[in-house]
Design a protein around this motif. Structure first.
Motif, short mmCIF file in Angstrom:
data_model
loop_
_atom_site.label_atom_id
_atom_site.label_comp_id
_atom_site.label_asym_id
_atom_site.label_seq_id
_atom_site.Cartn_x
_atom_site.Cartn_y
_atom_site.Cartn_z
N PHE A 244 0.85 -1.18 0.00
CA PHE A 244 0.00 0.00 0.00
C PHE A 244 0.89 1.23 0.00
O PHE A 244 1.89 1.29 0.72
N VAL A 245 0.51 2.21 -0.79
CA VAL A 245 1.29 3.44 -0.91
C VAL A 245 0.36 4.51 -1.46
O VAL A 245 -0.67 4.18 -2.06
N HIS A 246 0.73 5.77 -1.27
CA HIS A 246 -0.15 6.81 -1.78
C HIS A 246 -0.07 6.95 -3.29
O HIS A 246 -1.06 6.80 -4.00
N GLY A 247 1.13 7.28 -3.81
CA GLY A 247 1.27 7.52 -5.24
C GLY A 247 1.56 6.25 -6.01
O GLY A 247 0.76 5.79 -6.82
N GLY A 248 2.70 5.65 -5.75
CA GLY A 248 3.06 4.42 -6.46
C GLY A 248 4.51 4.08 -6.23
O GLY A 248 5.33 4.96 -5.92
N LEU A 249 4.84 2.83 -6.37
CA LEU A 249 6.22 2.35 -6.26
C LEU A 249 6.78 2.22 -7.66
O LEU A 249 6.54 1.23 -8.35
N SER A 250 7.52 3.22 -8.09
CA SER A 250 8.03 3.26 -9.45
C SER A 250 9.03 2.13 -9.70
O SER A 250 9.85 1.82 -8.83
N PRO A 251 9.01 1.54 -10.91
CA PRO A 251 9.98 0.50 -11.22
C PRO A 251 11.41 1.02 -11.29
O PRO A 251 12.36 0.24 -11.24
N THR A 252 11.57 2.33 -11.40
CA THR A 252 12.92 2.90 -11.45
C THR A 252 13.30 3.62 -10.16
O THR A 252 14.36 4.25 -10.10
N TYR A 253 12.46 3.52 -9.15
CA TYR A 253 12.81 4.13 -7.86
C TYR A 253 13.90 3.29 -7.19
O TYR A 253 13.80 2.06 -7.14
N THR A 296 18.75 15.02 2.61
CA THR A 296 19.71 14.20 1.86
C THR A 296 19.22 13.97 0.43
O THR A 296 18.05 14.22 0.10
N ARG A 297 20.11 13.49 -0.41
CA ARG A 297 19.73 13.19 -1.79
C ARG A 297 18.62 12.15 -1.81
O ARG A 297 17.66 12.27 -2.59
N GLU A 298 18.72 11.12 -0.99
CA GLU A 298 17.69 10.07 -0.98
C GLU A 298 16.35 10.60 -0.48
O GLU A 298 15.30 10.19 -0.96
N GLU A 299 16.37 11.53 0.48
CA GLU A 299 15.12 12.13 0.95
C GLU A 299 14.49 13.00 -0.13
O GLU A 299 13.26 13.02 -0.29
N ALA A 300 15.32 13.72 -0.88
CA ALA A 300 14.80 14.52 -1.98
C ALA A 300 14.20 13.63 -3.06
O ALA A 300 13.14 13.96 -3.64
N GLU A 301 14.84 12.50 -3.35
CA GLU A 301 14.30 11.56 -4.33
C GLU A 301 12.98 10.96 -3.86
O GLU A 301 12.09 10.68 -4.67
N LEU A 302 12.85 10.78 -2.56
CA LEU A 302 11.60 10.26 -2.01
C LEU A 302 10.43 11.17 -2.37
O LEU A 302 9.31 10.69 -2.61
N TYR A 303 10.69 12.49 -2.42
CA TYR A 303 9.61 13.44 -2.63
C TYR A 303 9.49 13.89 -4.08
O TYR A 303 8.59 14.64 -4.42
N ASP A 304 10.35 13.42 -4.98
CA ASP A 304 10.23 13.89 -6.36
C ASP A 304 9.17 13.09 -7.12
O ASP A 304 8.50 12.21 -6.56
N ALA A 305 9.01 13.39 -8.39
CA ALA A 305 7.91 12.82 -9.17
C ALA A 305 8.00 11.31 -9.34
O ALA A 305 6.99 10.65 -9.63
N ASN A 306 9.19 10.76 -9.17
CA ASN A 306 9.37 9.32 -9.29
C ASN A 306 9.27 8.60 -7.95
O ASN A 306 9.35 7.37 -7.88
N GLY A 307 9.06 9.36 -6.88
CA GLY A 307 8.99 8.78 -5.54
C GLY A 307 7.60 8.32 -5.18
O GLY A 307 6.62 8.58 -5.90
#
Length: 425
Positions: A244-253, A296-307
């Motif tokens: 379960f997730v809000h947006g989605g678990l991207s295959p490239t995340y 951090t970079r990983e936290e920023a990636e968590l919130y970007d469009a692919n997160g």
């Protein structure tokens, strides 16, 4: 001296001796069930001897198991429609109290914004969490992109009338940072969840792959497939779980594994930085405050469009693409289905790739005027006999339904077989 229970068991066996001899063709267990069904509970219970506790009979591990899960998408500030949905799906009664009809209630985020009932909704969720725990149930809550936006100070979708329910901008900032709502987010809300269908896999959010597994699984029949690293023929229930997730678990995340631990740890650290910085004046009317210092970079990636808060590819990409991509994500997360909100379809719940992707945002809030809906998953695990080696055979069944005010639509009705002994509690 033998215990009284051991003597009772011995006497019972002697009493059934001649009956069982007459019915050997039906099998001893069948005869016991016919002539003395109460004896099975005695035989299944531990017997205390001078040497300790021993299990006399093992059929108790072969009892049917059931699990019922109800999931609801974006609520966006509308408690009346939320109460309607939770009532017709059986989660709450007419007074808004937990019924016990569901083992798990899952909400996939975006409770806040677009309506005035933020305080009421988050308070109700915490009330249900306590009531559920008292009856053995569980409420799983998720942060949506709108919760995180508000924590950042991005208030573009906050109604002035909703701010008034807090008393002031400053009071609202405090409530969602270090106040009652903010503490609930930090303590009880995650970015994503892995919910096992069967207790053999452990509690919700038990990491996958298992922490004590030194290497990823590999399927012998397909050693060159990277995805096969996550399957194990000796663990047939390894993927008997839902994400379960809000947006989605991207295959490239890049931070899917271990799932959901990595994502949730990042979300927790990111939220802490947002809530414990000096709260910036909200946007609008002020400028966008941006991510906090130290992100951090990983936290920023968590919130970007692919997160996981923003990704929409499972809703917008073609069937040809998503039905290939989803297999990779299911393999890596140890799950069979991905369930998410975020991308609304105002006519109803969307199922893709034979129910491997399910999108449950239907615009429940009056701000959208969409369909009032909930997702229901009934899981059963039933013993059906033994194979030639004497190993128990089980039938797994998942019935996944979309519930509406006036109807129920079955999305998936699937059965599988599993062989082996499995932990049932």
């Amino acid at each position: 001296m033998p215990s009284l229970r051991l003597l009772a068991v011995s006497a019972a066996f002697l009493g059934l001796y001649f009956v069982l001899r007459l019915e050997l063709h039906t099998g001893a267990k069948t005869a016991i069930q016919k002539h003395a069904p109460g004896l099975l509970s005695v035989l299944n219970s531990p017997v205390t001897t001078e040497q300790g506790t021993q299990q006399v009979f093992t059929s108790s591990s072969r009892q049917p198991f059931t699990r019922h899960i109800v999931a609801v998408g974006d609520l966006h500030g509308d408690i009346l429609n939320a109460q309607t949905v939770l009532q017709f799906s059986g989660v709450v009664d007419a007074f808004g109290n937990w019924t016990g009809d569901a083992d798990f209630f899952v909400q996939t985020g975006d409770i806040i914004d677009r309506g005035d009932d933020t305080i009421k909704l988050f308070s109700w969720m915490e009330q249900l969490r306590v009531q559920a725990a008292a009856t053995g149930g569980v409420v799983l809550s998720h942060l949506g992109n709108h919760e995180v936006m508000n924590a950042i100070g991005d208030w573009r979708y906050v109604y002035p009338s909703e701010i008034n329910t807090f008393g002031s901008v400053a009071a609202r900032q405090k409530m969602i940072s270090t106040g009652r709502i903010g503490r609930a987010w930090a303590q009880n809300y995650t970015a994503t969840s892995r919910l096992p269908l069967h207790p053999h896999l452990g509690d919700p959010n038990t990491p996958f792959p298992p922490e004590d597994h030194p290497v990823y699984f590999r399927r012998e029949d397909d050693p060159d497939d990277d995805d096969s690293l996550y399957y194990d023929a000796k663990e047939p229930l390894s993927h008997s779980a839902l994400s379960f997730v809000h947006g989605g678990l991207s295959p490239t995340y890049g931070n899917l594994a271990p799932f959901p631990t990595k994502i949730n740890d990042l979300a927790s650290s990111f939220l802490h930085k947002l809530q414990h910085r000096a709260q910036p004046p909200p946007h609008p009317p002020h400028k966008y405050p941006g991510l906090p210092q130290g992100t951090t970079r990983e936290e920023a990636e968590l919130y970007d469009a692919n997160g996981p808060f923003w990704y929409r590819g499972w809703a917008t990409d073609s069937d040809a693409k998503v039905c290939v991509d989803v297999e990779k994500v299911l393999a890596r997360t140890g799950t069979r289905r991905m369930i998410m909100g975020h991308t609304p379809d105002f006519t109803g719940i969307v199922s893709r790739c034979n129910g491997k992707i399910i999108i449950i945002d239907t615009g429940i809030s009056h701000a959208y005027g969409g369909a009032l809906s909930a997702l229901s998953i009934h899981y059963t695990f039933t013993p059906v006999g033994e194979n030639e080696q004497g190993e128990p055979i089980w039938t797994e069944r998942e019935v996944v339904s979309a519930l509406y005010v006036d109807r129920q639509d079955i999305i998936v009705d699937e059965e599988r077989q599993a062989v082996g002994d499995f932990r049932m509690v």
